[in-house]
Design a protein around this motif. Sequence first.
Motif, PDB file in Angstrom:
ATOM      1  N   PHE A  50       0.196   2.711  -6.434  1.00 24.17           N
ATOM      2  CA  PHE A  50      -0.146   2.589  -5.028  1.00 24.17           C
ATOM      3  C   PHE A  50      -1.236   3.566  -4.602  1.00 24.17           C
ATOM      4  O   PHE A  50      -2.009   3.290  -3.703  1.00 24.17           O
ATOM      5  CB  PHE A  50       1.095   2.858  -4.166  1.00 24.17           C
ATOM      6  CG  PHE A  50       1.958   1.653  -3.976  1.00 24.17           C
ATOM      7  CD1 PHE A  50       1.465   0.513  -3.392  1.00 24.17           C
ATOM      8  CD2 PHE A  50       3.272   1.669  -4.390  1.00 24.17           C
ATOM      9  CE1 PHE A  50       2.265  -0.599  -3.213  1.00 24.17           C
ATOM     10  CE2 PHE A  50       4.086   0.567  -4.210  1.00 24.17           C
ATOM     11  CZ  PHE A  50       3.575  -0.576  -3.616  1.00 24.17           C
ATOM     12  N   ALA A  51      -1.252   4.741  -5.196  1.00 19.79           N
ATOM     13  CA  ALA A  51      -2.166   5.770  -4.700  1.00 19.79           C
ATOM     14  C   ALA A  51      -2.603   6.661  -5.850  1.00 19.79           C
ATOM     15  O   ALA A  51      -1.971   6.724  -6.893  1.00 19.79           O
ATOM     16  CB  ALA A  51      -1.473   6.615  -3.620  1.00 19.79           C
ATOM     17  N   THR A 103       8.675   7.451  -8.466  1.00 19.17           N
ATOM     18  CA  THR A 103       7.871   7.580  -7.250  1.00 19.17           C
ATOM     19  C   THR A 103       6.644   8.448  -7.503  1.00 19.17           C
ATOM     20  O   THR A 103       5.534   8.148  -7.029  1.00 19.17           O
ATOM     21  CB  THR A 103       8.725   8.195  -6.122  1.00 19.17           C
ATOM     22  OG1 THR A 103       9.876   7.374  -5.911  1.00 19.17           O
ATOM     23  CG2 THR A 103       7.935   8.291  -4.830  1.00 19.17           C
ATOM     24  N   SER A 141       0.905  10.902   4.747  1.00 19.90           N
ATOM     25  CA  SER A 141       0.743   9.459   4.560  1.00 19.90           C
ATOM     26  C   SER A 141       1.037   8.687   5.834  1.00 19.90           C
ATOM     27  O   SER A 141       1.694   7.642   5.806  1.00 19.90           O
ATOM     28  CB  SER A 141       1.677   8.979   3.442  1.00 19.90           C
ATOM     29  OG  SER A 141       1.603   9.802   2.313  1.00 19.90           O
ATOM     30  N   ARG A 190      -0.722  14.348  -2.741  1.00 17.55           N
ATOM     31  CA  ARG A 190       0.548  13.656  -2.535  1.00 17.55           C
ATOM     32  C   ARG A 190       1.453  13.835  -3.743  1.00 17.55           C
ATOM     33  O   ARG A 190       2.675  13.973  -3.623  1.00 17.55           O
ATOM     34  CB  ARG A 190       0.298  12.173  -2.280  1.00 17.55           C
ATOM     35  CG  ARG A 190      -0.386  11.903  -0.934  1.00 17.55           C
ATOM     36  CD  ARG A 190      -0.806  10.453  -0.826  1.00 17.55           C
ATOM     37  NE  ARG A 190      -1.370  10.151   0.488  1.00 17.55           N
ATOM     38  CZ  ARG A 190      -2.004   9.029   0.794  1.00 17.55           C
ATOM     39  NH1 ARG A 190      -2.164   8.104  -0.139  1.00 17.55           N
ATOM     40  NH2 ARG A 190      -2.479   8.826   2.006  1.00 17.55           N
ATOM     41  N   ASN A 224       0.860  -1.183   0.000  1.00 17.35           N
ATOM     42  CA  ASN A 224       0.000   0.000   0.000  1.00 17.35           C
ATOM     43  C   ASN A 224       0.895   1.232   0.000  1.00 17.35           C
ATOM     44  O   ASN A 224       2.117   1.131   0.160  1.00 17.35           O
ATOM     45  CB  ASN A 224      -0.915  -0.007   1.229  1.00 17.35           C
ATOM     46  CG  ASN A 224      -0.119  -0.124   2.523  1.00 17.35           C
ATOM     47  OD1 ASN A 224       0.405   0.851   3.038  1.00 17.35           O
ATOM     48  ND2 ASN A 224       0.004  -1.353   3.045  1.00 17.35           N
ATOM     49  N   HIS A 225       0.287   2.394  -0.164  1.00 19.28           N
ATOM     50  CA  HIS A 225       1.082   3.626  -0.276  1.00 19.28           C
ATOM     51  C   HIS A 225       1.856   3.930   1.004  1.00 19.28           C
ATOM     52  O   HIS A 225       3.073   4.125   0.993  1.00 19.28           O
ATOM     53  CB  HIS A 225       0.159   4.799  -0.626  1.00 19.28           C
ATOM     54  CG  HIS A 225       0.806   6.138  -0.461  1.00 19.28           C
ATOM     55  ND1 HIS A 225       1.791   6.599  -1.302  1.00 19.28           N
ATOM     56  CD2 HIS A 225       0.606   7.119   0.478  1.00 19.28           C
ATOM     57  CE1 HIS A 225       2.173   7.806  -0.900  1.00 19.28           C
ATOM     58  NE2 HIS A 225       1.478   8.137   0.160  1.00 19.28           N
ATOM     59  N   GLU A 226       1.146   3.986   2.140  1.00 20.53           N
ATOM     60  CA  GLU A 226       1.790   4.405   3.385  1.00 20.53           C
ATOM     61  C   GLU A 226       2.888   3.438   3.828  1.00 20.53           C
ATOM     62  O   GLU A 226       4.003   3.848   4.173  1.00 20.53           O
ATOM     63  CB  GLU A 226       0.741   4.543   4.495  1.00 20.53           C
ATOM     64  CG  GLU A 226      -0.254   5.666   4.290  1.00 20.53           C
ATOM     65  CD  GLU A 226      -1.416   5.292   3.387  1.00 20.53           C
ATOM     66  OE1 GLU A 226      -2.324   6.122   3.202  1.00 20.53           O
ATOM     67  OE2 GLU A 226      -1.418   4.155   2.859  1.00 20.53           O
ATOM     68  N   SER A 228       4.496   1.177   1.997  1.00 19.36           N
ATOM     69  CA  SER A 228       5.608   1.123   1.047  1.00 19.36           C
ATOM     70  C   SER A 228       6.500   2.351   1.193  1.00 19.36           C
ATOM     71  O   SER A 228       7.724   2.273   1.024  1.00 19.36           O
ATOM     72  CB  SER A 228       5.077   1.014  -0.385  1.00 19.36           C
ATOM     73  OG  SER A 228       4.368   2.184  -0.749  1.00 19.36           O
ATOM     74  N   LEU A 229       5.908   3.497   1.524  1.00 15.12           N
ATOM     75  CA  LEU A 229       6.711   4.690   1.744  1.00 15.12           C
ATOM     76  C   LEU A 229       7.563   4.553   3.006  1.00 15.12           C
ATOM     77  O   LEU A 229       8.710   5.016   3.055  1.00 15.12           O
ATOM     78  CB  LEU A 229       5.798   5.919   1.849  1.00 15.12           C
ATOM     79  CG  LEU A 229       6.488   7.286   1.821  1.00 15.12           C
ATOM     80  CD1 LEU A 229       7.285   7.465   0.534  1.00 15.12           C
ATOM     81  CD2 LEU A 229       5.453   8.402   1.953  1.00 15.12           C
ATOM     82  N   ARG A 248       2.657   7.154  -7.231  1.00 15.70           N
ATOM     83  CA  ARG A 248       1.905   7.631  -6.069  1.00 15.70           C
ATOM     84  C   ARG A 248       1.044   8.858  -6.306  1.00 15.70           C
ATOM     85  O   ARG A 248       0.309   9.275  -5.412  1.00 15.70           O
ATOM     86  CB  ARG A 248       2.891   7.942  -4.927  1.00 15.70           C
ATOM     87  CG  ARG A 248       3.686   6.720  -4.520  1.00 15.70           C
ATOM     88  CD  ARG A 248       4.742   7.047  -3.470  1.00 15.70           C
ATOM     89  NE  ARG A 248       5.630   5.916  -3.279  1.00 15.70           N
ATOM     90  CZ  ARG A 248       5.361   4.871  -2.513  1.00 15.70           C
ATOM     91  NH1 ARG A 248       4.240   4.830  -1.851  1.00 15.70           N
ATOM     92  NH2 ARG A 248       6.209   3.876  -2.409  1.00 15.70           N
ATOM     93  N   SER A 249       1.102   9.457  -7.487  1.00 11.36           N
ATOM     94  CA  SER A 249       0.368  10.702  -7.699  1.00 11.36           C
ATOM     95  C   SER A 249      -1.030  10.501  -8.268  1.00 11.36           C
ATOM     96  O   SER A 249      -1.893  11.353  -8.123  1.00 11.36           O
ATOM     97  CB  SER A 249       1.155  11.614  -8.648  1.00 11.36           C
ATOM     98  OG  SER A 249       1.265  11.003  -9.927  1.00 11.36           O
TER      99      SER A 249
END
Length: 657
Positions: A304-305, A290, A144, A310, A91-93, A95-96, A294-295
């Motif tokens: 992911f997002a 990235t 995030s 973001r 997921n985004h959070e 994975s970040l 994610r954008s």
Amino acid sequence: MISELGHFALVLALAVAVVQAVVPLIGAQKRWSGWMAVADPAAVVQFVLIAVAFGALTWAFVTSDFSLRLVVLNSHTDKPMLYKVSGVWGNHEGSLLLWVLILAAYGSAAALFGGNLPATLKARVLSVQGMIGVAFLAFLLFTSNPFLRLAEPPLNGDDLNPLLQDPGLAFHPPFLYLGYVGLSMAFSFAVAALIEGRVDAAWARWVRPWTLAAWIFLTIGIALGSWWAYYELGWGGFWFWDPVENASFMPWLFAAALLHSAIVVEKRESLKAWTILLSILAFGFSLIGTFIVRSGVITSVHAFANDPERGVFILMILGVFMGGALTLFAARAGAMEAKGIFAMVSRESALVVNNLLLAVAAFVVFVGTIWPLVAEMLWDRKLSVGAPFFDAAFSPFMICLAVLLPIGAMMPWKRAEVGRVIRQLIPALILAVACGLLAWALETGRSAVGPVAAALGAWLVFGALTDLWARTGRGAVGGRLQRLGRLPRADWGRVTAHAGLGVTMIAVGAMNAWATEIIKVVQVGESFPLHGYEVTLNKVEQVEGPNYLSTMAEMAVRREGREVAVLYPEKRVYPVQAMPTTEAALDYGFFRDIYLVIGDPQDNGGWAIRGYWKPLANWLWIGAALMALGGLLSLSDRRYRVAAGAARRAAAPVAAE
């Protein structure tokens, strides 16, 4: 309580990153040894704190703590343990958080194992790493946060995306991030060198192991993602030129160019400015990747997002670091004077051509990836740039690279004679042409793609072997074989990686030119032919998995009446997310794969079946493994472990400040 501890550790990590970014940089500028010494413990402490936060989030997933919003959205009590753990970064959070953990790991590794670096250079490298850490920790905490609580926790979670519940996808993101984030070290070394005004052979020797490690991880991560797409998505392909696939491929190309250009800096004190620029671009394209993931500006199964806010934050990070680095590069261009002089025909020139081909190929991929977005923004037109564009625009550069690579690898430094090199490669050329002609004869003249790829791949493989043998000198075969075993590991690594590229090229050509596909409706008990094999649908039954319901077929594969394999393709439905997935069944072979997929039931009682015969499919993964192995062999060379300039530890760097 554990989740709050993880959240608090992230806040502390941000504070430590600020100290790491500011204090050592000032210390290096003022030559204050005490301030510079802060960099090492700060980098290690930052890593420990982020590791605590990552461990806390992992614990929440493993124990199914549904008071955390992230766990609810990406886990379920019935999910197998492997996917509970991989759900942390699925997921985004999460994975970040893994992203910043790996970033801090690289920084702490540089702190612990960089004792031979000049004090000012090391302080500045770790300071730049700290700045990157500040940016991404702020992004994580302010947009995030993975530790957000729910006021009323549900009894169960929403489950992880079923497409991500696969071993290939469990390990694919960590390897990619190890590659993506590893390029931050090359970026930090480049910025530190620009601040000092010093780029020399020692700097190139220091930066190459970090770049090589990142390239190895990227190679493994891309190969795992390609393998997952091949067997999981059910369409039989290994590469779709998806924007997110391209996002990892572009840094890989730049990293490959950087590895080769750093050799010229190390050996000949040339291409300094170009190598610094490649270091900046390689990490810059990692940041672009990235942003793409994610954008939400580009739709992809891998994304992911889709939060534009973001995306704006990431664009700000990209603008600050890339803009700042390129501005510094422009200001310091005069300090990077090349010392080495070389002829038009030399290994240096061959490496320049290598760099240009790789860099232009990366920009072609970038244009094809970003053009639909540009067209929509500027002209309000929806365009699709697919495989035909990339195949036509990208392939010529790879063909030129394949043709020139064996010749360039065998050229001497400073000045070379092309005729002499080609005479050494005549046996390899003959074998390559023979392989191409054999492929043309076997394929009955359907396409030139397969024979050309076979000839080019064989040229790379046999050229690499010729290069290795030429390095044993002259004399009796027995003596040359003994010298072969004493060659540096870097030589073995280069040859292995080049041969791996050749094997991959052969596989890509074979799969694109000679694969057989059949789509038809099959009744239970009915058979159909598939490229010399007979496939029989024995039965179809309903099977219950740990967190899914499956329609599973049993299909027997025979050749000349002999049973070769029994395969079980599935069509799964995950009730929690009400999402179907296709699970292809494969019979792997050295020279071919049999690939079967079951579709939906038909009105006449039959089943939609898709079958593929894939020639040399496994050579693709073998080639990728050889490239990664070549990188590991080079990385294990003592000349990488004992960095150049160790004897100059006490020498003060020449700064242009």
